[in-house]
Scaffold this motif. Structure first.
Motif, short mmCIF file in Angstrom:
data_model
loop_
_atom_site.label_atom_id
_atom_site.label_comp_id
_atom_site.label_asym_id
_atom_site.label_seq_id
_atom_site.Cartn_x
_atom_site.Cartn_y
_atom_site.Cartn_z
N LEU A 145 0.86 -1.33 0.06
CA LEU A 145 -0.09 0.03 0.06
C LEU A 145 0.78 1.24 0.15
O LEU A 145 0.54 2.28 -0.63
CB LEU A 145 -0.96 0.10 1.27
N GLY B 239 -0.08 2.79 -3.47
CA GLY B 239 -1.13 3.76 -3.19
C GLY B 239 -2.38 2.91 -2.66
O GLY B 239 -2.17 1.85 -2.50
N SER B 240 -3.59 3.75 -2.85
CA SER B 240 -4.70 3.19 -2.41
C SER B 240 -5.09 1.98 -3.05
O SER B 240 -5.11 2.24 -4.50
CB SER B 240 -5.84 4.19 -2.49
N GLU C 163 -10.76 4.37 2.84
CA GLU C 163 -11.41 5.61 2.16
C GLU C 163 -12.84 5.44 2.06
O GLU C 163 -13.28 3.92 1.92
CB GLU C 163 -10.48 5.70 1.00
N LYS D 268 -11.17 1.47 -0.29
CA LYS D 268 -9.82 1.46 -0.54
C LYS D 268 -9.23 1.77 0.52
O LYS D 268 -9.66 2.48 1.57
CB LYS D 268 -9.64 2.58 -1.79
N THR E 36 -5.32 2.70 2.46
CA THR E 36 -4.16 3.45 2.42
C THR E 36 -3.11 3.35 3.56
O THR E 36 -3.41 3.46 4.77
CB THR E 36 -4.21 5.17 2.16
#
Length: 282
Positions: free
Chosen positions: A48, A52-53, A86, A92, A94
């Motif tokens: 991650l 990224g997400s 998120e 998602k 992160t």
């Protein structure tokens, strides 16, 4: 970038351009594991952090993990404060910044240590309430030994030896050994205690600053090279012998403590012989 390319970051072969990153990531993963993460948690966090997400499905596919297990992994990382979810569909995840993540892990470990330290007094009191049931059948003294691995346990043992010392405390070692003891406050403990210090340093080509500040009458330098030898003697009653000292290639120290009268006498004789053959610093 598709999952096939992403997984190569962890599993590429030595003849690829990504191999150098694999070695670095292995080191990072092992450091995270030392903070208490599992191997899979560490891999998810790294993934991650560098890609990224991602959704749980994307993580599971890229890292070849079961989807159910992946949900548990991302939730555990959230609970540890190392990842956030998120508000999206599908959800998602992160990773936190590495510096912030490490600070969080250090804080959690410190809190755990503080909690354990607060229990010390109550646990000791409860222990003393229970009577001692062992029956001594041998009047003779039973000699003891203890194996110690790592700088922390060894330093704690030296602290115990200093605290119990009333006559003399003898140290034989290289500059690297003495420097490690210096940074661990061993010499401050000795100064604050009731014992007398004598040291033999071998080899000593140049006197380091921390030794220059000490009483030179307490220190002798051996001209021969004995950089792999290090031991500590307390009051001729106990000895700590480094099987791996600060000069060992792995830098992982390993020591053996004993109150064996024969062993203590032998190491005391070795120290005295070294002291007599040693040279004054200046």
């Amino acid at each position: 970038m598709n999952s096939e390319n992403q997984i190569s970051l962890f599993d590429n072969e030595s003849d690829t351009a990504m191999y150098k990153h694999k070695l670095t990531l292995e080191k990072i993963k092992n450091e995270l594991i030392s903070f208490g993460l599992t191997k899979s948690q560490a891999k998810v966090f790294i993934y991650l952090g560098k890609y990224g997400s991602k959704t749980a499905s994307e993580i599971a596919k890229a890292l070849q993990l079961p989807r159910t297990e992946t949900y548990h992994l991302v939730n555990s990382l959230q609970n540890m404060g190392l990842a956030v979810a998120e508000l999206s569909h599908p959800t998602k995840y992160t990773a936190m910044d590495m510096a912030e993540a490490v600070a969080t892990l250090v804080k959690q470990e410190q809190d755990r240590i503080d909690t354990l330290a607060n229990k010390e007094e109550s646990l000791s009191a409860m222990w003393k309430e229970i009577p001692f049931f062992a029956v001594e059948t041998d009047e003779s003294k039973s000699e003891k030994m203890q194996l110690l691995h790592g700088n922390g346990p060894i330093t704690n043992k030296i602290k115990e030896m200093v605290d119990s010392s009333t006559d003399d405390f003898r140290i034989f070692g290289s500059v690297s050994d003495l420097l490690r003891m210096y940074h661990s406050d061993v010499f401050d403990w000795i100064t604050d205690g009731q014992t007398n210090l004598k040291m033999v340093v071998s080899p000593l080509n140049k006197t380091p600053e921390f030794l220059s500040d000490m009483n030179s009458d307490l220190i002798r330098a051996m001209p021969s090279n004995s950089e792999n030898k290090c031991f500590v003697i307390n009051d001729k009653k106990e000895v700590l012998i480094f099987m791996r000292n600060a000069n060992h290639p792995t830098r992982q120290v390993f020591a053996w403590w004993s109150d064996s009268e024969t062993l203590v006498d032998m190491m005391s004789s070795l120290f005295e012989l070294s002291w007599e053959k040693g040279e004054a610093l200046y």
